[in-house]
Every structure is written in C-alpha cells, then in structure tokens.
Design a protein around this motif. Structure first.
Motif, PDB file in Angstrom:
ATOM      1  N   TYR A 168       0.838  -1.206   0.000  1.00  0.00           N
ATOM      2  CA  TYR A 168       0.000   0.000   0.000  1.00  0.00           C
ATOM      3  C   TYR A 168       0.864   1.243   0.000  1.00  0.00           C
ATOM      4  CZ  TYR A 168      -3.523  -3.306   1.615  1.00  0.00           C
ATOM      5  OH  TYR A 168      -4.352  -4.375   1.719  1.00  0.00           O
ATOM      6  N   PHE A 169       0.327   2.304  -0.573  1.00  0.00           N
ATOM      7  CA  PHE A 169       0.983   3.604  -0.438  1.00  0.00           C
ATOM      8  C   PHE A 169       0.787   4.109   0.985  1.00  0.00           C
ATOM      9  CE2 PHE A 169       0.307   4.200  -5.171  1.00  0.00           C
ATOM     10  CZ  PHE A 169       1.661   4.123  -5.466  1.00  0.00           C
ATOM     11  N   LEU A 170       1.815   4.755   1.488  1.00  0.00           N
ATOM     12  CA  LEU A 170       1.720   5.388   2.789  1.00  0.00           C
ATOM     13  C   LEU A 170       0.994   6.714   2.595  1.00  0.00           C
ATOM     14  CD1 LEU A 170       2.848   4.878   5.615  1.00  0.00           C
ATOM     15  CD2 LEU A 170       4.768   6.349   5.007  1.00  0.00           C
ATOM     16  N   SER A 171      -0.094   6.915   3.340  1.00  0.00           N
ATOM     17  CA  SER A 171      -0.769   8.204   3.228  1.00  0.00           C
ATOM     18  C   SER A 171      -0.722   8.890   4.578  1.00  0.00           C
ATOM     19  CB  SER A 171      -2.221   8.011   2.780  1.00  0.00           C
ATOM     20  OG  SER A 171      -2.999   7.595   3.875  1.00  0.00           O
ATOM     21  N   GLY A 172      -0.919  10.211   4.557  1.00  0.00           N
ATOM     22  CA  GLY A 172      -0.846  10.998   5.777  1.00  0.00           C
ATOM     23  C   GLY A 172      -1.889  10.585   6.808  1.00  0.00           C
ATOM     24  N   GLU A 173      -2.966   9.944   6.308  1.00  0.00           N
ATOM     25  CA  GLU A 173      -4.041   9.561   7.236  1.00  0.00           C
ATOM     26  C   GLU A 173      -3.666   8.379   8.122  1.00  0.00           C
ATOM     27  OE1 GLU A 173      -7.257   8.845   4.355  1.00  0.00           O
ATOM     28  OE2 GLU A 173      -6.180  10.492   3.389  1.00  0.00           O
ATOM     29  N   ILE A 174      -2.679   7.631   7.715  1.00  0.00           N
ATOM     30  CA  ILE A 174      -2.324   6.438   8.511  1.00  0.00           C
ATOM     31  C   ILE A 174      -1.535   6.866   9.747  1.00  0.00           C
ATOM     32  CG2 ILE A 174      -1.123   4.217   8.487  1.00  0.00           C
ATOM     33  CD1 ILE A 174      -1.538   4.125   5.454  1.00  0.00           C
ATOM     34  N   LYS A 175      -2.144   6.648  10.919  1.00  0.00           N
ATOM     35  CA  LYS A 175      -1.495   7.077  12.158  1.00  0.00           C
ATOM     36  C   LYS A 175      -0.734   5.927  12.823  1.00  0.00           C
ATOM     37  CE  LYS A 175      -3.244  11.174  11.821  1.00  0.00           C
ATOM     38  NZ  LYS A 175      -2.651  11.602  10.539  1.00  0.00           N
ATOM     39  N   SER A 200       9.676  12.594   3.116  1.00  0.00           N
ATOM     40  CA  SER A 200       8.954  13.344   4.140  1.00  0.00           C
ATOM     41  C   SER A 200       9.359  12.820   5.520  1.00  0.00           C
ATOM     42  CB  SER A 200       7.453  13.189   3.924  1.00  0.00           C
ATOM     43  OG  SER A 200       7.121  11.828   3.814  1.00  0.00           O
ATOM     44  N   ASP A 201       8.883  13.507   6.527  1.00  0.00           N
ATOM     45  CA  ASP A 201       9.260  13.152   7.884  1.00  0.00           C
ATOM     46  C   ASP A 201       8.234  12.143   8.421  1.00  0.00           C
ATOM     47  OD1 ASP A 201      10.558  13.186  10.267  1.00  0.00           O
ATOM     48  OD2 ASP A 201       9.542  14.996  11.014  1.00  0.00           O
ATOM     49  N   VAL A 202       8.549  10.864   8.300  1.00  0.00           N
ATOM     50  CA  VAL A 202       7.595   9.836   8.716  1.00  0.00           C
ATOM     51  C   VAL A 202       8.005   9.298  10.085  1.00  0.00           C
ATOM     52  CG1 VAL A 202       6.635   7.574   8.145  1.00  0.00           C
ATOM     53  CG2 VAL A 202       7.173   9.192   6.312  1.00  0.00           C
ATOM     54  N   LYS A 203       7.042   9.342  11.022  1.00  0.00           N
ATOM     55  CA  LYS A 203       7.356   8.830  12.358  1.00  0.00           C
ATOM     56  C   LYS A 203       6.393   7.708  12.712  1.00  0.00           C
ATOM     57  CE  LYS A 203       9.656  12.770  14.488  1.00  0.00           C
ATOM     58  NZ  LYS A 203       9.466  13.805  13.454  1.00  0.00           N
ATOM     59  N   LEU A 204       6.503   6.614  12.034  1.00  0.00           N
ATOM     60  CA  LEU A 204       5.622   5.482  12.295  1.00  0.00           C
ATOM     61  C   LEU A 204       6.473   4.300  12.728  1.00  0.00           C
ATOM     62  CD1 LEU A 204       3.224   5.667   9.215  1.00  0.00           C
ATOM     63  CD2 LEU A 204       2.563   6.016  11.599  1.00  0.00           C
ATOM     64  N   ASP A 205       5.897   3.480  13.597  1.00  0.00           N
ATOM     65  CA  ASP A 205       6.590   2.260  13.984  1.00  0.00           C
ATOM     66  C   ASP A 205       6.247   1.155  13.009  1.00  0.00           C
ATOM     67  OD1 ASP A 205       8.193   2.767  16.073  1.00  0.00           O
ATOM     68  OD2 ASP A 205       6.625   2.497  17.613  1.00  0.00           O
ATOM     69  N   ALA A 206       7.235   0.332  12.712  1.00  0.00           N
ATOM     70  CA  ALA A 206       6.979  -0.813  11.847  1.00  0.00           C
ATOM     71  C   ALA A 206       7.915  -1.937  12.278  1.00  0.00           C
ATOM     72  CB  ALA A 206       7.225  -0.447  10.394  1.00  0.00           C
ATOM     73  N   GLU A 207       7.573  -3.137  11.888  1.00  0.00           N
ATOM     74  CA  GLU A 207       8.402  -4.305  12.204  1.00  0.00           C
ATOM     75  C   GLU A 207       9.775  -4.163  11.521  1.00  0.00           C
ATOM     76  OE1 GLU A 207       7.334  -6.859  14.151  1.00  0.00           O
ATOM     77  OE2 GLU A 207       9.306  -7.813  13.941  1.00  0.00           O
ATOM     78  N   LYS A 208       9.734  -3.635  10.292  1.00  0.00           N
ATOM     79  CA  LYS A 208      10.983  -3.510   9.527  1.00  0.00           C
ATOM     80  C   LYS A 208      10.895  -2.232   8.704  1.00  0.00           C
ATOM     81  CE  LYS A 208      13.206  -6.053   5.692  1.00  0.00           C
ATOM     82  NZ  LYS A 208      14.181  -7.128   5.926  1.00  0.00           N
ATOM     83  N   ILE A 209      11.916  -1.403   8.787  1.00  0.00           N
ATOM     84  CA  ILE A 209      11.938  -0.164   8.007  1.00  0.00           C
ATOM     85  C   ILE A 209      13.166  -0.173   7.094  1.00  0.00           C
ATOM     86  CG2 ILE A 209      12.043   2.366   8.095  1.00  0.00           C
ATOM     87  CD1 ILE A 209      10.605   2.308  10.732  1.00  0.00           C
ATOM     88  N   THR A 210      12.954   0.092   5.816  1.00  0.00           N
ATOM     89  CA  THR A 210      14.062   0.138   4.855  1.00  0.00           C
ATOM     90  C   THR A 210      14.041   1.479   4.138  1.00  0.00           C
ATOM     91  OG1 THR A 210      13.785  -2.212   4.442  1.00  0.00           O
ATOM     92  CG2 THR A 210      15.069  -1.013   2.850  1.00  0.00           C
ATOM     93  N   TYR A 211      15.200   2.066   3.985  1.00  0.00           N
ATOM     94  CA  TYR A 211      15.321   3.306   3.206  1.00  0.00           C
ATOM     95  C   TYR A 211      15.912   3.005   1.832  1.00  0.00           C
ATOM     96  CZ  TYR A 211      14.357   6.225   7.251  1.00  0.00           C
ATOM     97  OH  TYR A 211      13.757   6.836   8.312  1.00  0.00           O
ATOM     98  N   THR A 212      15.248   3.426   0.761  1.00  0.00           N
ATOM     99  CA  THR A 212      15.867   3.331  -0.566  1.00  0.00           C
ATOM    100  C   THR A 212      16.854   4.480  -0.721  1.00  0.00           C
ATOM    101  OG1 THR A 212      14.151   4.695  -1.552  1.00  0.00           O
ATOM    102  CG2 THR A 212      13.795   2.306  -1.608  1.00  0.00           C
ATOM    103  N   SER A 213      16.579   5.572  -0.008  1.00  0.00           N
ATOM    104  CA  SER A 213      17.497   6.709   0.066  1.00  0.00           C
ATOM    105  C   SER A 213      17.193   7.410   1.383  1.00  0.00           C
ATOM    106  CB  SER A 213      17.259   7.668  -1.113  1.00  0.00           C
ATOM    107  OG  SER A 213      17.863   8.932  -0.850  1.00  0.00           O
ATOM    108  N   LYS A 214      18.206   7.956   2.030  1.00  0.00           N
ATOM    109  CA  LYS A 214      17.968   8.660   3.306  1.00  0.00           C
ATOM    110  C   LYS A 214      17.603  10.117   3.028  1.00  0.00           C
ATOM    111  CE  LYS A 214      19.396   5.771   6.746  1.00  0.00           C
ATOM    112  NZ  LYS A 214      18.719   5.407   7.951  1.00  0.00           N
ATOM    113  N   THR A 215      17.900  10.571   1.803  1.00  0.00           N
ATOM    114  CA  THR A 215      17.830  12.006   1.531  1.00  0.00           C
ATOM    115  C   THR A 215      16.865  12.374   0.410  1.00  0.00           C
ATOM    116  OG1 THR A 215      19.652  11.757  -0.034  1.00  0.00           O
ATOM    117  CG2 THR A 215      20.246  12.346   2.231  1.00  0.00           C
ATOM    118  N   GLY A 216      16.010  11.442  -0.017  1.00  0.00           N
ATOM    119  CA  GLY A 216      15.091  11.760  -1.106  1.00  0.00           C
ATOM    120  C   GLY A 216      15.771  11.844  -2.459  1.00  0.00           C
TER     121      GLY A 216
END
Ligand code: TXA
Ligand code: MG
Length: 324
Positions: free
Chosen positions: A230-237, A251-267
């Motif tokens: 799914y796409f991450l939308s601003g409504e998902i808290k 963007s500045d995403v502050k969500l908890d997840a089991e696993k977080i991967t960055y394709t880039s840290k800087t956009g």
C-alpha cells in the motif's frame, strides 16, 4: 539451473537455443536467440508470460538495427540511438521480416535496446545474435535487480550469469518512434524532459494519449510483490502488526513498523530507483513482514517512472490502505 560468471559458456547456451538470465544496467533479463522462434517460445513458457506481450531484442552494435527494423529507418531512430545507446532506452519501430512474429507478439513493430552493462554487452557480442529478453521474473511479479531475485523465481533456465553491479534498478524507457513523433510507452530513467531537450523539433507524446498504440507495459497491474503493498498516506497514524515500511527520505515519517528500509535517506530519486525493487524483494522475503507500506515520491522527472511502477505494484491491493 547453473549459476556462474562464465560469459563464454552463457553465450554458448544462447547460440544452442537455450535460456540465459543475465544482468543489464536496468534489471536482469531472461535471454534467448531472438532469431530462433523455438528458443523465444521457451522464454514465454519459463515466465508464464502471455503471448500477447512482446519482448525487447538486445543488441551489441548499432548496425544490428538494420537487420531488425524495416527500411527505411526514420532518421530520428538513429539520433536517439546514437545519443542514448548503450543505455536504458528501448526503441520500438516497424520490424523487418527477419524478426520472428513470436518476438513481437504478432505486431508489425519490434522493440530494440543496446544495454550498457559490460556483462550484457559481452554476452550479446559473443552470442553473435540479437538476444530477446524480458525481465527475468515470472509474469506480473517484481523485477529482479540481483541474481538472488532470479533464483527465487524458480524458472527453467539453462544458465544464470551473475553481475550484481552498476544497476539503475528499473526497466528502460520504451519509445515508439515513427517519422518525427516519439511516444513514451513506458517511463524510465531517461525522462520526457530529457527527450524534449534532445529532440526539440519532434513531437513527444506521453503514453496513453495515443490510444492506437498498445504496449503491455501499460497494463494496470504489474511488478507486484506477493504480499499486500500500500501507499503510505498521511491519514495512517499507526501501521498494523507485522508491517514493513519502505521510505525514500522524502517526508518526515514517524511510524513504527516491524521492519523499516530506506531506498534513500535524503530523497535522492536516482538512489531510490536503484534500491526500489531490492527493497520490495527484501520485504517480500522477510517472514516477519505480512503487509508492506511504501512512501510516495513527487511525480516529476524520475519520480514519474517510480510512481508508474509503484501504481502497478499496488494496483491489485487497491491503492489505499483502509485506516478505519
Ligand atoms: O530494461 C529493460 O527494458 C529490461 C531489460 C532486461 O532490458 N527488459 C524489460 O522487458 O523490462 P519486459 O519484457 O519486462 O518489458 C518490455 C516492455 C513491455 O512493456 C512491452 O509491452 C514493451 O516493452 N514492448 C516490447 N515490444 C513492444 C512493441 N513491439 N510495441 C510496443 N511495446 C513493446
Ligand atoms: Mg517485466
């Protein structure tokens, strides 16, 4: 399936009518002698690809277009080829009688590309024939950017030629070229803006505007992981349990997840593109992840190609996660 780095051996398999998976600078391809209809049929069989979906023919030298395209070849084809080859650009043009119908799914055109990856170039040169190759994944699934991604597809292949470096990470830009008109059938790292700057005197049409042209790359669902995406939308808290989150540092995403991967840290979208399919494969393979969420990117420049792939990847799961 044999796995190795022996380009000579791989070229031998191609010459003998076999199937070879090989690295290109975009994604891994699944190649066969383009002039041998039985060998090409084996590609469709291995991928379980529907026969209406035509293949790209890979060449090692620009002069090979003379046997693949029908003459006269529009000068614009040469201009584009000389500027962007070897590289991530595919040119679709009327086909010659030499090209078996199965390669082009019966259409009167054929798609041709000269890849830049040194292993791909050497393989095609040694094989001595043009090499028809779709991406080396089962139909509809994620494109492979590393050799392990090819292995996990469990296809009937004679040889997997390994070369996991110099990767752009998404498939080539596909153009239909006729007279003075260029139609973008599939967006890629070579963007519409770059094309307009290079051939300002030609008409550049974005896919979809010309309904007479069909390219299965325009299918709505494609490139999908085997888990809901799914796409991450601003409504998902809050994300559900066992979520995987793929971010691009936009963007500045502050969500908890089991696993977080960055394709880039800087956009950085080039970096994000190079890591996109690898990040999706890692989530698909991780037993701790049941559902994948991915950040969107702005739809300009390279962002157009990224969002094109992600829309198709999320399509079958509906683009929006039900927050309620
Ligand atoms: O970067 C790439 O293009 C990779 C590497 C291996 O070269 N190949 C690739 O192939 O992505 P594939 O089969 O996954 O995608 C080929 C695309 C499809 O969207 C197909 O519909 C389009 O090219 N295509 C091929 N021949 C065509 C034709 N004659 N007319 C219109 N579209 C064509
Ligand atoms: Mg593909």
């Amino acid at each position: 399936m044999e796995i190795g780095i022996d380009i000579d051996k791989a070229a031998g398999f191609i010459r003998d009518g076999g199937l070879v998976a090989f690295p290109t600078e975009t994604v891994y391809g699944l190649g066969a002698n383009a002039l041998n209809p039985l060998a090409v049929a084996a590609i469709f069989e291995a991928k379980q690809r529907p026969s209406f979906d035509p293949l790209i023919v890979h060449i090692a030298d620009i002069t090979q277009i003379e046997e693949l395209f029908e003459k006269p070849i529009t000068p614009l084809v040469y201009e584009l080829a000389e500027r962007f080859w070897p590289g991530p650009l595919t040119i679709v043009h009327r086909r010659s009688l030499l090209v078996p119908g199965i390669v082009s799914a019966g259409m009167d055109t054929v798609a041709v590309r000269m890849p830049a990856h040194p292993v791909a170039k050497e393989l095609i040169r040694l094989a001595g024939v043009p090499v028809a190759a779709p991406s080396a994944n089962r139909f509809g699934q994620l494109s492979p950017t590393r050799h392990e991604h090819v292995v996990k597809q469990e296809m009937e292949i004679d040889y997997l030629l390994v070369g996991d470096y110099d990767i752009i990470g998404i498939e080539s830009t596909v153009l239909y070229v006729e007279n003075n008109t260029v139609t973008i059938l599939r967006p890629g790292i070579i963007t519409a803006k770059e094309l307009v700057e290079f051939v300002p005197e030609s008409n550049i049409i974005n896919k979809g505007e010309n309904t007479k042209l069909s390219s299965p790359g325009l299918l709505k669902s494609h490139y999908s992981p085997l888990k809901p995406l799914y796409f991450l939308s601003g409504e998902i808290k809050m994300l559900p349990e066992k979520s995987g989150l793929i971010l691009h540092g936009i963007s500045d995403v502050k969500l908890d997840a089991e696993k977080i991967t960055y394709t880039s840290k800087t956009g950085n979208l080039k970096e994000a593109t190079a890591n996109l399919f690898t990040a999706l494969h890692d989530m698909e393979d991780d037993p701790a992840v049941d559902t994948i969420f991915i950040e969107t990117v702005p739809e300009t420049g390279l962002g157009i190609a990224i969002m094109d792939r992600l829309r198709k990847a999320t399509y079958q799961y509906a683009a929006r996660f039900d927050v309620g």
